[in-house]
Write an enzyme that holds these catalytic residues in place. Structure first.
Site, PDB file in Angstrom:
ATOM      1  N   ASP A  79     -11.885   3.709   3.074  1.00 32.43           N
ATOM      2  CA  ASP A  79     -11.372   4.255   3.586  1.00 32.43           C
ATOM      3  C   ASP A  79     -10.658   4.997   2.902  1.00 32.43           C
ATOM      4  OD1 ASP A  79     -12.315   2.427   5.328  1.00 32.43           O
ATOM      5  OD2 ASP A  79     -10.488   0.871   4.959  1.00 32.43           O
ATOM      6  N   THR A 132       1.081  -0.787  -0.227  1.00 33.16           N
ATOM      7  CA  THR A 132       0.362  -0.156  -0.084  1.00 33.16           C
ATOM      8  C   THR A 132       0.882   1.494   0.184  1.00 33.16           C
ATOM      9  OG1 THR A 132      -1.592  -1.139   1.263  1.00 33.16           O
ATOM     10  CG2 THR A 132      -1.728   1.420   1.331  1.00 33.16           C
ATOM     11  N   ASP A 161      -8.631   3.559  -0.371  1.00 28.60           N
ATOM     12  CA  ASP A 161      -6.789   4.524  -0.004  1.00 28.60           C
ATOM     13  C   ASP A 161      -6.689   5.772  -0.678  1.00 28.60           C
ATOM     14  OD1 ASP A 161      -7.252   1.859   2.428  1.00 28.60           O
ATOM     15  OD2 ASP A 161      -5.460   1.014   1.181  1.00 28.60           O
TER      16      ASP A 161
END
Length: 631
Positions: free
Chosen positions: A180, A105, A157
């Site tokens: 999120d 990520t 994200d």
């Protein structure tokens, strides 16, 4: 022959090194343009050319184009503004994602910002990987970073706003995602932003450290969604002490009634802080919100100011909203008596030999009360003097707060007793109040004191026969600046302070500014010249105008002038710099149809209102103006 050739090659190499030294890092503004018309074609090349720890801010201007780059602003870079030519056509784009090779990520970013004091304006930052899992558009860990009028496009994200002690500010931005899509550990304020959910999911996933006070704060934002997105939570805790607050935000029907989710960990319900205040729209119904979330009171919500949210302890030269350490060298706790009516006369006589002092003289038709305590600062009492007509009348009378000048550092309330006496004789209840000067306390303490004096006047309206809808502020020089400021900040909590009677309003219904500036930082202003010695305004703020430009603008009446500004009278000397910003201020009032009036005393000294022959016409102008606007 071989030996000769070797010697020749060595000499050529040495000559080349001397002739082409390593390029010096730049510390001036740069332009990036894909068409080659700038200093660089690629943003990262411009970043790599910049000197580390810049001593002064620079701007990197980015012309229109799609810049397919994976960009990093290193931790050693500071004080840079990245300015896009156009929000929708200046685009930074990349397509990495977690799971692409060995990528995770935190490797998937399009733009990574590790440096402090970095700003981005008018740019689109996108991750175009699609719905493939975590794919970050913006990864920011720097402290005091600002994003203004930017778009952040992605899915899961989209924004990683992080850094355990970092503070970030997003203003007027568009942020979209699925799950999120705003996550991390920083203290971040999102103000006037558009937050758009593309699918069912979660808006935030904060990982706020236990010791951080605020976490993520959304103020005056709009939350919308695609048609297929009908089940969206405001947030879930990525870590145990997540903090997220929505204040005065509009929420469409995609926001679920329960609002918040515990991520399958009931124990976090005791440690997280999820709260709202003033939510509106179909998704704002509080009846079914989870019981472990909070509804802020009005008083609690008022604490969520930029200054409070970003109140870090470390000193910084950053010029926006962050907490700074002011200079206290001007705090002497010794009264400065250098400016008085006598000193004003002495100075004026050099150019105006016919000037004379106006003496105190109590008219027979008024009552005087001296040294009345109107508030306590916590260390001492604040006092005012009252002057009002003896005649009792069923008709309530207008009231005037008179504010003395002296560069926010010297002077005292007794200087305007003659003015208070004359106006009281004309039927007004007048009050000369003291306020804390820069020898005792920094701005905004003096503003808080004057607001407390106005509230005291309303508290005691019955005793003095005051019409509480007809209260004017009259101030001279620094007092004129303060008169305009308190009149233009009606009902703004940050200017109220917490001393005196807080139950009443400090609203001003008419402003009289006698030779007081409207803007500290303005082409007409002479304030803030510290070249020879520390200026009066620098002492007042504890910062020079270069150290804290935002604070100087905040304290300027011109900044706040608008539809709620009271009618304003300007009485000015022939010293032009003493009314800096006046015409810009009047243009704002004209736009809203608000009355203003100007009278200039030609060939007069700055202290004209304290002296004859200018005192009588000053009284007349004030009386005529107030009769006109306080009908």
């Amino acid at each position: 022959m071989k030996r000769f050739s070797s010697i020749f090659l060595v000499c050529l190499l040495l000559f080349s090194i001397k002739t082409y030294p390593q390029a010096l890092k730049v510390q001036h503004d740069l332009v990036v343009a894909k068409d080659g018309s700038g200093d660089f074609r690629y943003i990262q090349d411009a970043i790599n050319a910049v000197r580390v720890y810049l001593p002064k801010p620079i701007t990197i201007k980015i012309k229109k184009g799609i810049y397919k780059e994976k960009i990093e602003v290193y931790s050693t870079l500071t004080n840079i503004t990245f300015m896009g030519e156009s929000l929708d056509s200046t685009i930074i784009s990349y397509d990495d994602f977690s799971g692409k090779g060995k990528m995770e990520t935190f490797d998937s970013y399009t733009l990574k910002v590790l440096g402090n004091d970095i700003k981005f304006k008018n740019l689109t930052i996108e991750n175009t990987a699609g719905r493939v899992g975590q794919a970050v558009a913006l990864h920011v860990e720097g402290d005091r970073c600002t994003f203004e009028n930017c778009k952040f496009l992605g899915n899961q994200d989209t924004i990683f706003a992080s850094g355990e002690n970092s503070r970030q500010y997003f203003s007027k931005c568009y942020i979209e995602g699925t799950v999120d899509f705003i996550f991390g550990s920083s203290t971040a304020l999102f103000e006037n932003c558009h937050i758009h959910s593309k699918t069912d999911g979660y808006v935030t996933a904060a990982s706020t450290p236990k010791w951080v006070v605020y976490g993520y704060v959304f103020k005056d934002c709009k939350l919308t969604a695609d048609k297929l997105a009908t089940k969206v939570y405001l947030g879930r805790p990525w870590r145990d002490f997540a903090k997220t607050v929505f204040i005065n935000c509009e929420m469409d029907s995609h926001i679920l009634p329960e609002g918040w989710n515990n991520w399958g960990r009931p124990e976090t319900e005791k440690t997280t802080f999820y709260a709202e205040y003033g939510s509106k729209g179909e998704g704002s119904k509080m009846v079914n919100r989870v019981k472990w979330s909070h509804q802020l009171s009005e008083k609690e919500a008022q604490q969520y100011t930029k200054e409070e949210i970003f109140s870090g302890k470390l000193p910084t030269q950053f010029q926006d909203f962050w907490s700074k350490t002011p200079s206290m060298k001007g705090i002497t706790n010794v009264r400065d008596t250098s400016y008085s009516n006598y000193s004003a006369l002495k100075s004026s006589l050099k150019t105006h030999p016919n000037a004379t002092l106006v003496p105190e003289k109590t008219p027979e038709n008024i009552i005087e009360e001296r040294n009345i305590v109107f508030a306590n600062t916590g260390t001492r009492d604040l006092q005012l003097d009252a002057f009002y007509p003896k005649t009792k009348s069923k008709k309530l009378r207008p009231a005037i707060l008179i504010i003395h000048g002296g560069g926010w550092r010297t002077g005292n309330r007794s200087q305007h007793i003659p003015l208070a006496q004359r106006l009281a004789a004309l039927g007004y209840a007048t009050f000369t109040a003291e306020y804390r000067l820069s020898t005792e306390a920094l701005y905004p303490a003096g503003v808080h004191d004057l607001k407390a004096a106005v509230r005291w006047m309303r508290t005691n309206a019955k005793k003095y026969g005051i019409d509480t809808n007809k209260i004017a502020s009259v101030g001279f020089s620094a007092g004129g600046q303060l008169s305009a400021l308190i009149g233009n900040t009606n009902n703004l909590p940050k200017f109220e302070g917490n001393i005196g009677d807080l139950k009443h309003s400090s609203k001003i219904n008419a402003i009289v500014d006698i030779d007081g500036i409207l803007a500290y930082i303005h082409p007409e202003s002479g304030e803030g010249d510290d070249r020879k010695s520390t200026s009066a305004a620098t002492y007042w703020f504890g910062f020079s105008k270069d150290e804290n430009t935002e604070l100087w603008h905040e304290a300027s009446a011109l900044t706040h002038a608008g539809k709620n500004t009271p009618p304003t009278l300007f009485l000015n000397s022939s010293v032009d710099r003493m009314h800096a910003g006046r015409e810009d201020y009047r243009k704002k009032l004209d736009a809203f149809g608000i009355y203003s009036e100007v009278h200039t005393f030609e060939n007069s000294p700055h202290s004209f209102c304290l002296l004859s022959p200018w005192f009588d016409p000053t009284v007349e102008y004030i009386d005529n103006f107030l009769k006109k606007v306080l009908k």
